[in-house]
Write an enzyme that holds these catalytic residues in place. Structure first.
Site, PDB file in Angstrom:
ATOM      1  N   LYS A 171       6.905   1.603  14.278  1.00 51.75           N
ATOM      2  CA  LYS A 171       7.911   2.416  13.606  1.00 51.75           C
ATOM      3  C   LYS A 171       7.603   3.883  13.899  1.00 51.75           C
ATOM      4  CE  LYS A 171       8.806   3.486   8.844  1.00 51.75           C
ATOM      5  NZ  LYS A 171       7.876   4.529   8.487  1.00 51.75           N
TER       6      LYS A 171
ATOM      7  N   LYS B 164       3.362  -8.291   4.637  1.00 47.42           N
ATOM      8  CA  LYS B 164       2.859  -8.436   3.266  1.00 47.42           C
ATOM      9  C   LYS B 164       3.127  -9.845   2.758  1.00 47.42           C
ATOM     10  CE  LYS B 164       3.800  -3.583   2.131  1.00 47.42           C
ATOM     11  NZ  LYS B 164       2.502  -2.951   2.011  1.00 47.42           N
TER      12      LYS B 164
ATOM     13  N   GLU C  90       5.887   5.664  -4.730  1.00 48.06           N
ATOM     14  CA  GLU C  90       4.527   6.031  -4.305  1.00 48.06           C
ATOM     15  C   GLU C  90       4.049   7.208  -5.136  1.00 48.06           C
ATOM     16  OE1 GLU C  90       3.760   5.506   0.135  1.00 48.06           O
ATOM     17  OE2 GLU C  90       5.775   6.327   0.081  1.00 48.06           O
TER      18      GLU C  90
ATOM     19  N   HIS D  88      11.729  -0.678   5.854  1.00 44.96           N
ATOM     20  CA  HIS D  88      11.050  -1.452   4.804  1.00 44.96           C
ATOM     21  C   HIS D  88      12.013  -1.947   3.709  1.00 44.96           C
ATOM     22  CE1 HIS D  88       7.761   0.146   6.931  1.00 44.96           C
ATOM     23  NE2 HIS D  88       7.569   1.246   6.244  1.00 44.96           N
TER      24      HIS D  88
ATOM     25  N   LYS E  47       8.232   9.837  -3.091  1.00 49.19           N
ATOM     26  CA  LYS E  47       6.815  10.236  -3.095  1.00 49.19           C
ATOM     27  C   LYS E  47       6.561  11.021  -4.380  1.00 49.19           C
ATOM     28  CE  LYS E  47       5.917   9.634   1.554  1.00 49.19           C
ATOM     29  NZ  LYS E  47       5.089   8.489   1.899  1.00 49.19           N
TER      30      LYS E  47
HETATM   31  C1  BG6 Z   1       5.163   3.900   6.063  1.00 47.97           C
HETATM   32  C2  BG6 Z   1       5.760   5.227   5.745  1.00 47.97           C
HETATM   33  O1  BG6 Z   1       5.944   3.212   7.007  1.00 47.97           O
HETATM   34  O2  BG6 Z   1       5.090   3.125   4.864  1.00 47.97           O
HETATM   35  C3  BG6 Z   1       4.935   5.947   4.701  1.00 47.97           C
HETATM   36  O3  BG6 Z   1       5.839   6.016   6.926  1.00 47.97           O
HETATM   37  C4  BG6 Z   1       4.757   5.078   3.482  1.00 47.97           C
HETATM   38  O4  BG6 Z   1       5.529   7.194   4.337  1.00 47.97           O
HETATM   39  C5  BG6 Z   1       4.272   3.695   3.870  1.00 47.97           C
HETATM   40  O5  BG6 Z   1       3.815   5.707   2.635  1.00 47.97           O
HETATM   41  C6  BG6 Z   1       4.282   2.767   2.672  1.00 47.97           C
HETATM   42  O6  BG6 Z   1       3.625   1.596   3.015  1.00 47.97           O
HETATM   43  P1  BG6 Z   1       2.895   0.721   1.914  1.00 47.97           P
HETATM   44  O7  BG6 Z   1       2.448  -0.485   2.658  1.00 47.97           O
HETATM   45  O8  BG6 Z   1       1.788   1.556   1.375  1.00 47.97           O
HETATM   46  O9  BG6 Z   1       3.936   0.432   0.870  1.00 47.97           O
END
Ligand code: BG6
Length: 520
Positions: A178, A212, A246, A270, A370
């Site tokens: 990605k 996951k 997050e 995602h 975020k």
């Molecule tokens: C990444 C993004 O693809 O996924 C990040 O670029 C993000 O910004 C991350 O923090 C989140 O992944 P996970 O697995 O921590 O939910």
């Protein structure tokens, strides 16, 4: 929730992601993995630790090697030394010394610029030599852990020296990281370029969310339990809420994030994976194309927003200074490599429709951001209320709605909320939760999420990878939002303090439908 594991093959789950209660298919294909960007962060944090976990689970062929490729000149031995240190620091579980030795001995190195034909000729010679020594049947896969501008450069160079050509029963595959494009046009153009050098079946577009366990479990949960599928539709479900929150700000990734923003970074990849897995029809098998056909149909059934709908059905935000969990976070505009007048969004919320027979009139609300108060990824399915008539003459004024939550991370599990009578002489209702916790039932694992994806690529199973048409369909949904947001820059950024649940506009989005986000 009582959790009886019906493990018909007598096998449990392993850290490489085999959670379906069946033995790991033993498809340990001899092969060589080439990592472009071998000295980068992804290799350090995810790829090498995943290889350690795969080695521990004995999911790699003995006839296996890894060739790291990056700019800095280095000998094989120097590369091994560095990777030994990486393993000590980043492996999710310590590897026993014999296995560590086994893996390190299989590491090799090639240096060069990504656009230097000579470097690829040398790489081809090294691969031919290793292939002869290790009997890897000419099977190679190339992991593009590079900046996106190099994806097509590397694939062109590989093709030019014949490394993408599958002959005499060998296979050649390319894993593309990605971000896959930054809008619909660039995603199409990247697809075109990659397809000039190889067949679609050779391209493995990765989305680490599909690595996951709990994301893979969505399909198992829906389709291996007879009780959910009959109610999994507009007749019983009122709305769906997907949250990917997050607590971190952009930290050191300001440079990348300025070109991306929350929408590009999280939504077409995602979050849309979560949407498609929740909403898809049962595929006719777990074959890659059967699953991906159904996922793609969902993306195509999302009507594109008209410009005025972008305004009424989306919300964007950027965090200002604040505190998350007692830790002070600077405003986004004060982060390293971020413009002090940046209008890049760090939060996005959207209301989507899926216009098909199963989902018509069931809104899907998404949000991601975020610097929010809690790290949580979850999908909440809200069911319709029961008819009230029976409770008319009781003290009960309202019936609660049943709610099923699929907790993706960090507390992986599933909970179902229902109403129960509170003990006592009068009629009172309380909401109770039946909880299933992955860690409680299966123990916690330390996988990175990449094990399963690397393993599947070696085995030639593309089910958990994105196909060209899926990627384009996903960009097609967000493109109108990108266009309108670009044409109308935000005027109130920053509009949420770090440590809060996002901008007021996101609450308004649900309030217009007389709803509120589930913030628990
Ligand atoms: C990444 C993004 O693809 O996924 C990040 O670029 C993000 O910004 C991350 O923090 C989140 O992944 P996970 O697995 O921590 O939910």
């Amino acid at each position: 929730m009582a959790s009886e594991l019906h493990d018909t093959q007598g096998q449990g789950r392993n850290s490489a992601g085999n959670s379906e209660g069946k033995a790991a298919p033993q498809k340990k294909s001899p092969c060589i993995m080439v990592i472009f960007g071998a000295m980068g962060d992804l290799t350090k944090r995810k790829l090498l630790p995943s290889l350690c976990n795969l080695a521990r689970e004995k999911l790699m062929s003995d006839n296996f090697a890894v060739v790291g490729f990056s700019r800095a000149p280095m000998t094989h031995e120097e590369f091994r030394e560095k990777q030994r240190a990486v393993m000590d620091q980043f492996a999710t579980d310590k590897l026993d010394p014999a296995l560590g030795k086994w893996l390190v001995e299989r590491l090799y190195y090639a240096s060069g610029n990504f656009d230097d034909p000579e470097a690829y000729r040398k790489l081809a010679a090294l691969l031919a030599q290793l292939d002869g020594e290790l009997k890897t049947n000419g099977n190679y896969f190339f992991y593009l852990a590079t900046a996106p501008e190099f994806f097509s450069v590397v694939s062109e160079q590989l093709a030019a020296v014949g490394l993408l050509k599958e002959e005499n029963g060998s296979w050649r595959r390319v894993i593309v990281e990605k971000p896959f494009g930054r809008d619909l046009e660039s995603a199409k153009s990247l697809n075109r370029k990659l397809l000039e050098t190889m067949r679609e079946e050779q391209i493995y577009r990765i989305d680490h969310y599909l690595g996951k366990e709990t994301v893979q479990n969505i399909l198992v949960f829906r389709f291996s339990n007879g009780i959910f599928e009959p109610i999994w539709n507009r007749r019983y479900i009122k709305h769906v809420e997907i949250t990917v929150a997050e607590t971190v700000g952009v930290e050191t990734r300001g440079g990348y994030y300025e070109t991306s923003g929350a929408l590009r970074d999280m939504v077409p990849n995602h979050i849309f994976q979560l949407v498609t897995l929740i909403a898809m029809e049962p595929p006719i098998s777990f074959d890659a194309d059967a699953v991906r056909d159904e996922q793609t149909k969902i993306l195509r059934a999302i009507p594109p927003y008209a410009p005025e709908e972008v305004l009424s059905r989306t919300a964007r935000g950027q965090y200002g200074e604040g505190a998350v969990g007692g830790k002070q976070i600077p405003a986004y505009r004060s982060e390293a490599k971020v413009s002090p007048t940046s209008n890049v969004q760090t939060y996005v919320a959207m209301k989507l429709a899926i216009d098909n027979w199963r989902w018509a009139d069931v809104p899907i609300y998404l949000r991601t951001g975020k610097a929010l108060p809690k790290r949580v990824t979850e999908i909440a399915i809200h069911f319709r209320r029961a008819p009230f008539v029976l409770f008319r003459h009781t003290a009960i004024e309202n019936l609660m709605q049943n709610r099923l939550i699929l907790h993706i991370q960090p507390d992986e599990g599933i909970s179902l909320r229902f109403g129960a009578k509170v003990p006592g002489p009068t009629m009172k209702l309380g909401a109770v939760d039946m909880d299933f916790s992955y860690a409680g039932r299966f123990g916690s694992t330390h996988s990175t999420g990449y094990e399963r994806l690397i393993y599947d690529c070696m085995a030639g199973d593309a089910t958990l990878f994105q196909r060209a048409d899926m990627v384009e369909a996903a960009w097609g949904v967000v493109q109108p939002v990108l266009d309108v947001w670009q044409a109308l820059p935000p005027r109130n950024f920053p509009n949420y303090p770090a440590g809060t649940w996002g901008p007021r506009e996101a609450d308004d989005l649900l309030a217009r439908d007389e709803r509120r986000w589930t913030n628990e």
